[in-house]
Design an enzyme around this catalytic site. Structure first.
Site, mmCIF file in Angstrom:
data_model
loop_
_atom_site.group_PDB
_atom_site.id
_atom_site.type_symbol
_atom_site.label_atom_id
_atom_site.label_comp_id
_atom_site.label_asym_id
_atom_site.label_seq_id
_atom_site.Cartn_x
_atom_site.Cartn_y
_atom_site.Cartn_z
ATOM 1 N N GLY A 1 -1.931 3.578 -13.040
ATOM 2 C CA GLY A 1 -1.175 3.764 -11.796
ATOM 3 C C GLY A 1 -1.239 2.471 -10.998
ATOM 4 O O GLY A 1 -1.460 1.389 -11.556
ATOM 5 N N ARG A 2 -1.057 2.609 -9.683
ATOM 6 C CA ARG A 2 -1.016 1.416 -8.818
ATOM 7 C C ARG A 2 -2.255 0.541 -8.969
ATOM 8 O O ARG A 2 -2.164 -0.676 -9.136
ATOM 9 C CB ARG A 2 -0.895 1.847 -7.349
ATOM 10 C CG ARG A 2 0.487 2.218 -6.911
ATOM 11 C CD ARG A 2 0.455 2.622 -5.446
ATOM 12 N NE ARG A 2 -0.242 3.893 -5.348
ATOM 13 C CZ ARG A 2 0.353 5.048 -5.104
ATOM 14 N NH1 ARG A 2 1.637 5.097 -4.872
ATOM 15 N NH2 ARG A 2 -0.337 6.172 -5.052
ATOM 16 N N ILE A 3 -3.450 1.166 -8.914
ATOM 17 C CA ILE A 3 -4.681 0.362 -8.922
ATOM 18 C C ILE A 3 -4.921 -0.233 -10.314
ATOM 19 O O ILE A 3 -5.230 -1.425 -10.448
ATOM 20 C CB ILE A 3 -5.891 1.194 -8.431
ATOM 21 C CG1 ILE A 3 -5.663 1.635 -6.981
ATOM 22 C CG2 ILE A 3 -7.185 0.372 -8.530
ATOM 23 C CD1 ILE A 3 -6.687 2.614 -6.429
ATOM 24 N N THR B 1 -14.277 2.486 -10.700
ATOM 25 C CA THR B 1 -14.087 2.535 -9.242
ATOM 26 C C THR B 1 -13.194 3.731 -8.892
ATOM 27 O O THR B 1 -12.562 3.736 -7.843
ATOM 28 C CB THR B 1 -13.435 1.230 -8.719
ATOM 29 O OG1 THR B 1 -12.253 0.965 -9.488
ATOM 30 C CG2 THR B 1 -14.373 0.052 -8.809
ATOM 31 N N SER B 2 -13.146 4.742 -9.795
ATOM 32 C CA SER B 2 -12.249 5.875 -9.521
ATOM 33 C C SER B 2 -13.033 7.023 -8.876
ATOM 34 O O SER B 2 -13.180 7.055 -7.650
ATOM 35 C CB SER B 2 -11.544 6.308 -10.804
ATOM 36 O OG SER B 2 -12.459 6.779 -11.779
ATOM 37 N N ARG B 3 -13.552 7.918 -9.667
ATOM 38 C CA ARG B 3 -14.385 9.009 -9.153
ATOM 39 C C ARG B 3 -15.550 9.194 -10.119
ATOM 40 O O ARG B 3 -15.381 9.107 -11.347
ATOM 41 C CB ARG B 3 -13.592 10.320 -9.069
ATOM 42 C CG ARG B 3 -12.668 10.407 -7.869
ATOM 43 C CD ARG B 3 -13.454 10.535 -6.545
ATOM 44 N NE ARG B 3 -12.607 10.629 -5.381
ATOM 45 C CZ ARG B 3 -12.172 9.594 -4.654
ATOM 46 N NH1 ARG B 3 -12.514 8.367 -4.966
ATOM 47 N NH2 ARG B 3 -11.423 9.799 -3.580
ATOM 48 N N GLU C 1 -22.653 12.110 -5.636
ATOM 49 C CA GLU C 1 -22.911 11.224 -4.500
ATOM 50 C C GLU C 1 -23.533 12.004 -3.358
ATOM 51 O O GLU C 1 -23.114 13.135 -3.110
ATOM 52 C CB GLU C 1 -21.600 10.571 -4.032
ATOM 53 C CG GLU C 1 -21.126 9.527 -5.027
ATOM 54 C CD GLU C 1 -19.850 8.816 -4.611
ATOM 55 O OE1 GLU C 1 -19.590 8.728 -3.401
ATOM 56 O OE2 GLU C 1 -19.138 8.349 -5.499
ATOM 57 N N HIS D 1 -19.824 3.188 -3.243
ATOM 58 C CA HIS D 1 -18.464 3.692 -2.972
ATOM 59 C C HIS D 1 -17.782 2.882 -1.853
ATOM 60 O O HIS D 1 -17.380 3.435 -0.830
ATOM 61 C CB HIS D 1 -18.491 5.192 -2.635
ATOM 62 C CG HIS D 1 -17.197 5.880 -2.949
ATOM 63 N ND1 HIS D 1 -17.088 7.207 -3.273
ATOM 64 C CD2 HIS D 1 -15.916 5.401 -2.974
ATOM 65 C CE1 HIS D 1 -15.818 7.526 -3.489
ATOM 66 N NE2 HIS D 1 -15.083 6.438 -3.302
ATOM 67 N N ALA E 1 -15.295 0.384 -2.692
ATOM 68 C CA ALA E 1 -14.214 -0.413 -3.284
ATOM 69 C C ALA E 1 -13.046 -0.639 -2.324
ATOM 70 O O ALA E 1 -12.380 -1.665 -2.403
ATOM 71 C CB ALA E 1 -13.730 0.220 -4.586
HETATM 72 C C1 GLV Z 1 -11.678 6.285 -2.134
HETATM 73 O O1 GLV Z 1 -12.457 6.537 -2.994
HETATM 74 C C2 GLV Z 1 -10.364 6.813 -2.050
HETATM 75 O O2 GLV Z 1 -10.011 7.745 -2.812
HETATM 76 O O3 GLV Z 1 -9.600 6.345 -1.200
#
Ligand code: GLV
Length: 324
Positions: free
Chosen positions: A157-159, A239-241, A270, A288, A290
Site C-alpha cells: 500500500g502507500r507505506i 512497522t505495521s502492527r 504493547e 511504536h 514510526a
Molecule cells: C500507527 O501505528 C498508526 O496506525 O497510525
C-alpha cells in the site's frame, strides 16, 4: 454546543481546530492509555457528539454504548484494528482514520531501522558505551551493504510503496513484493516484481519489511514456519502492527540464528515485550514511534479533527474507513 471527547492529550493543532468551531473539548488528563473501564466511564460523563480515539483504545460495543450519541469516532492512526468496524456499521457510527499524512514518516523510520540493522548502528553504540572499544579492528561489527540486495515488501500500500521507492532510488535495491492486490505503479516506477505468495518473497529477500494492516488473515503472518523460510542471512523489519508477527517465534528464531536480525517498532502485547526479546543483541526495538515526527503528529491530529468537523457539519468524513 457540540461536545467532543479526546481520549488522551494529542498535539494542540487538532484541539485548536475543534475549539475554534466553538465545540466543548474534553481531553483525558490521565497521561496514559485509558483502561476499558476508564474509557467507558469517561464516555458516559457527557452526551458526546464525537470521540477522538487512539490506537490504544478498545473501541467496541461497550464504548459505542457509552457514547451513544457520538456520530463519529475519529481514530488518530492509519490502522483501525482497535475499532470494531462491524459494530460501528451496524449502529451507523462513522469511523475515520488518518491515512496519507504519515506515509513518508513511517517509511523513513522503517528505513532508519533497515540501515541500522545493515550497519549495526545500535550494537556498535551499545558496545562503545559499555567501554568495550579498544581500537580500530578490521573485523569489528561487519555489516551488510544495501546496494544490489533484494528488499521484500509484504503489503504494497502507500507505506510499503514509499519504503520500496527509497530502497530502489536511494540505495539501488531490487524490490520484490506480495500483496493481495498487485501494485502496478510500484512495478512500473520501481521495477518491482510481484510474487504470487508471501512465501516466495520470504525465500528470496535479503530484507523483509512488513506493511500490512492487522486483520484475521494477517495475524501471525510471520510465524515459526515462515520465519524459517527466510534466508539465514536475512533481516525482518516491522512497522505495521505487532500481532502480524508471532513474537515468541521471532525470539526463538533470533536466538537460534534462523534469521540474521530484526527491527521492530510494534509488539504483540504493547507495551509488553515477549520474554527474552530485549535481551537479544540481534534485534532493534523502538517504542511504536514510526509516525512520531512533530509535523506528522500535528497533521494526524488536524486530520482527525477535520473528520469530526465535517461530520458534525453534516458533510462526509473525508477519511471514513471503507468498511463503514
Ligand atoms: C500507527 O501505528 C498508526 O496506525 O497510525
Amino acid at each position: 454546543m457540540y461536545k467532543i471527547y479526546v481520549t488522551r492529550k494529542i498535539p494542540e493543532a487538532g484541539i485548536l481546530m475543534l475549539k475554534e468551531k466553538g465545540y466543548e473539548v474534553n481531553v483525558s488528563t490521565k497521561g496514559a492509555p485509558l483502561t476499558k473501564g476508564e474509557l467507558v466511564t469517561a464516555l458516559k460523563e457527557k452526551p458526546y457528539d464525537a470521540v477522538l480515539s487512539l490506537l490504544t483504545d478498545s473501541i467496541d460495543k461497550d464504548a459505542f454504548d457509552a457514547a451513544s450519541s457520538a456520530k463519529i469516532f475519529a481514530n488518530l492512526a492509519v490502522g483501525v484494528n482497535n475499532v470494531d468496524l462491524k459494530e460501528a456499521k451496524a449502529r451507523g457510527v462513522i469511523v475515520s482514520s488518518t491515512p496519507g499524512v504519515l506515509t513518508n514518516t513511517v517509511a523513513e523510520h522503517t528505513f532508519a531501522l533497515l540501515i541500522s540493522l545493515a550497519c549495526r548502528i545500535v550494537e556498535g553504540d551499545r558496545f562503545l558505551r559499555a567501554g568495550k572499544y579498544i581500537g580500530w579492528d578490521p573485523l569489528l561489527f561487519l555489516g551488510t551493504d544495501l546496494q544490489g540486495k533484494t528488499l521484500g515488501i509484504l503489503g504494497a500500500g502507500r507505506i510499503g510503496e514509499s519504503v520500496a521507492s527509497k530502497a530502489a532510488f536511494g540505495f539501488g535495491m531490487k524490490i520484490i513484493y506480495y500483496d493481495v492486490r498487485q501494485n502496478e505503479t510500484m512495478e512500473k516506477k520501481l521495477g518491482a516484481t510481484f510474487k504470487a505468495t508471501a512465501e516466495e518473497v520470504l525465500k528470496d529477500a535479503d530484507f523483509i519489511s512488513i506493511h500490512v494492516p492487522l486483520l484475521p488473515s494477517t495475524h501471525h503472518l510471520m510465524n515459526a514456519d515462515r520465519l524459517r523460510m527466510m534466508k539465514k542471512t536475512a533481516y525482518l523489519i516491522n512497522t505495521s502492527r505487532g500481532p502480524v508477527i508471532d513474537e515468541a517465534a521471532l525470539v526463538d528464531a533470533l536466538k537460534n540464528n534462523v534469521i540474521a536480525g530484526a527491527a521492530i517498532d510494534v509488539f504483540e502485547n504493547e507495551p509488553n515485550l515477549a520474554p527474552g526479546l530485549a535481551e537479544l543483541e540481534n534485534v532493534i526495538i523502538t517504542p511504536h514511534i514510526a509516525s512520531a515526527t512533530v509535523k506528522t503528529r500535528d497533521k494526524m491530529a488536524e486530520l482527525a479533527a477535520a473528520n469530526i468537523i465535517e461530520v458534525l457539519e453534516g458533510r462526509k468524513a473525508p477519511n471514513a474507513v471503507k468498511e463503514n
